[in-house]
Design an enzyme around this catalytic site. Structure first.
Site, PDB file in Angstrom:
ATOM      1  N   SER A   1      37.591  27.980  74.243  1.00 42.26           N
ATOM      2  CA  SER A   1      36.491  27.491  73.122  1.00 42.26           C
ATOM      3  C   SER A   1      35.723  28.752  72.953  1.00 42.26           C
ATOM      4  CB  SER A   1      35.650  26.333  73.591  1.00 42.26           C
ATOM      5  OG  SER A   1      35.087  26.473  74.895  1.00 42.26           O
ATOM      6  N   GLU A   2      35.108  29.458  73.950  1.00 41.46           N
ATOM      7  CA  GLU A   2      34.556  30.690  73.966  1.00 41.46           C
ATOM      8  C   GLU A   2      34.809  31.631  74.815  1.00 41.46           C
ATOM      9  OE1 GLU A   2      32.100  28.588  70.861  1.00 41.46           O
ATOM     10  OE2 GLU A   2      32.511  27.902  72.657  1.00 41.46           O
ATOM     11  N   THR A   3      34.578  32.920  74.324  1.00 40.35           N
ATOM     12  CA  THR A   3      34.646  34.023  75.624  1.00 40.35           C
ATOM     13  C   THR A   3      33.389  34.812  75.172  1.00 40.35           C
ATOM     14  OG1 THR A   3      36.994  34.236  75.410  1.00 40.35           O
ATOM     15  CG2 THR A   3      35.778  36.288  75.971  1.00 40.35           C
TER      16      THR A   3
ATOM     17  N   HIS B   1      27.354  26.698  76.770  1.00 39.02           N
ATOM     18  CA  HIS B   1      28.308  27.049  77.967  1.00 39.02           C
ATOM     19  C   HIS B   1      28.516  28.287  78.396  1.00 39.02           C
ATOM     20  CE1 HIS B   1      32.030  26.977  75.722  1.00 39.02           C
ATOM     21  NE2 HIS B   1      32.538  27.540  76.909  1.00 39.02           N
TER      22      HIS B   1
END
Length: 264
Positions: free
Chosen positions: A45-47, A73
């Site tokens: 979902s995110e890096t 997060h």
């Protein structure tokens, strides 16, 4: 030169739960196109990408599709990596310059506490197609800086929700927060977060959503401290404290993977 990349499960104390984020500490700033390619390759979902700047770090977050302005997060994961990998001593605050201003993280025993901007909602009409795509009739609809927030009747309604993701991707909104007062003992409210327009059908645990949920439930319940549960398949617990225009989010984090990015 190969770059170290670390995958962390955030807002959980056990592997394979919470929200996974990849974290890459860079020796110098990198181009956005390259960071977007890496985020697409990681397919989380995110890096998060960090490089040293001033008395802290420049921090940027990418989904597989876009760069985002705020991600809780992956900030929690970034702070965890800085301490665990020895970039910062355990007693030092992690300080991040971001597209949402200065964000900080402090260790609180086994927990990490983030200081983030409050983004409470204001009542707003739903955009075209939203209610039909989500598939539930809300008792409240509001708009935050980034997303739409819907309160529904019960925790069960949140947990059993099955949105039409294809339709939801056509709605003019970065993301949709759906929340209800908790019926599970030990929690004050529950939520889920959907963002197919940003390349994430359902986000497992969303720090930025709790920047809106904290102020919202403060107004509903008359208190400023909460224990929240995000009821995705992976699930995660978030401690929330509302302090005026800021929100403190508490969570734990677990490293699950360390590797090298060969195509640096």
């Amino acid at each position: 030169m190969a770059l170290r990349i670390v995958q962390v499960d955030a807002f959980t104390d056990r592997p394979f739960a919470g929200n996974p984020a990849a974290v890459c500490v860079l020796p110098s700033p990198a181009g956005p196109a390259w960071m977007q390619d890496v985020a697409r390759e990681m397919n989380l979902s995110e890096t998060a990408f960090l490089n040293a700047e001033g008395d802290g770090y420049r921090l940027r977050w990418f989904t597989p599709a876009v760069e985002v302005d705020l991600c809780g997060h992956a900030t929690l994961a970034a702070a965890h990596v800085l301490w665990e990998e020895g970039h910062l001593s355990a007693d030092r605050q992690a300080r991040f310059q971001t597209r949402s201003g200065l964000l900080t993280a402090d260790r609180r025993s086994e927990w990490i506490e983030l200081d983030l901007p409050a983004t409470g909602p204001v009542p707003a009409p739903p955009p075209a197609g939203l209610i039909e795509a989500v598939g539930v009739t809300p008792g409240y609809v509001g708009k935050t800086r980034f997303d739409y927030l819907l309160e529904v009747a019960s925790e069960a309604a949140v947990r059993t929700l099955q949105p039409d993701f294809r339709a939801l991707a056509g709605v003019e909104a970065r993301g949709i927060i759906v929340t209800a007062r908790a019926s599970t003992p030990g929690f004050d409210f529950v939520s889920r977060f959907f963002a197919p327009r940003a390349g994430v059908a359902e986000d497992p645990v969303t720090g930025s959503a709790h920047c809106a949920l904290g102020p919202y439930w403060q107004g509903r319940l008359g208190t400023a401290e909460f224990v929240a549960y995000q009821a995705s398949a992976r699930g995660g617990t978030v401690r929330v404290r509302v302090l005026g225009e800021r929100v403190r989010l508490g969570g734990r984090a677990v490293t699950v993977l360390r590797g090298e990015l060969a195509a640096a």
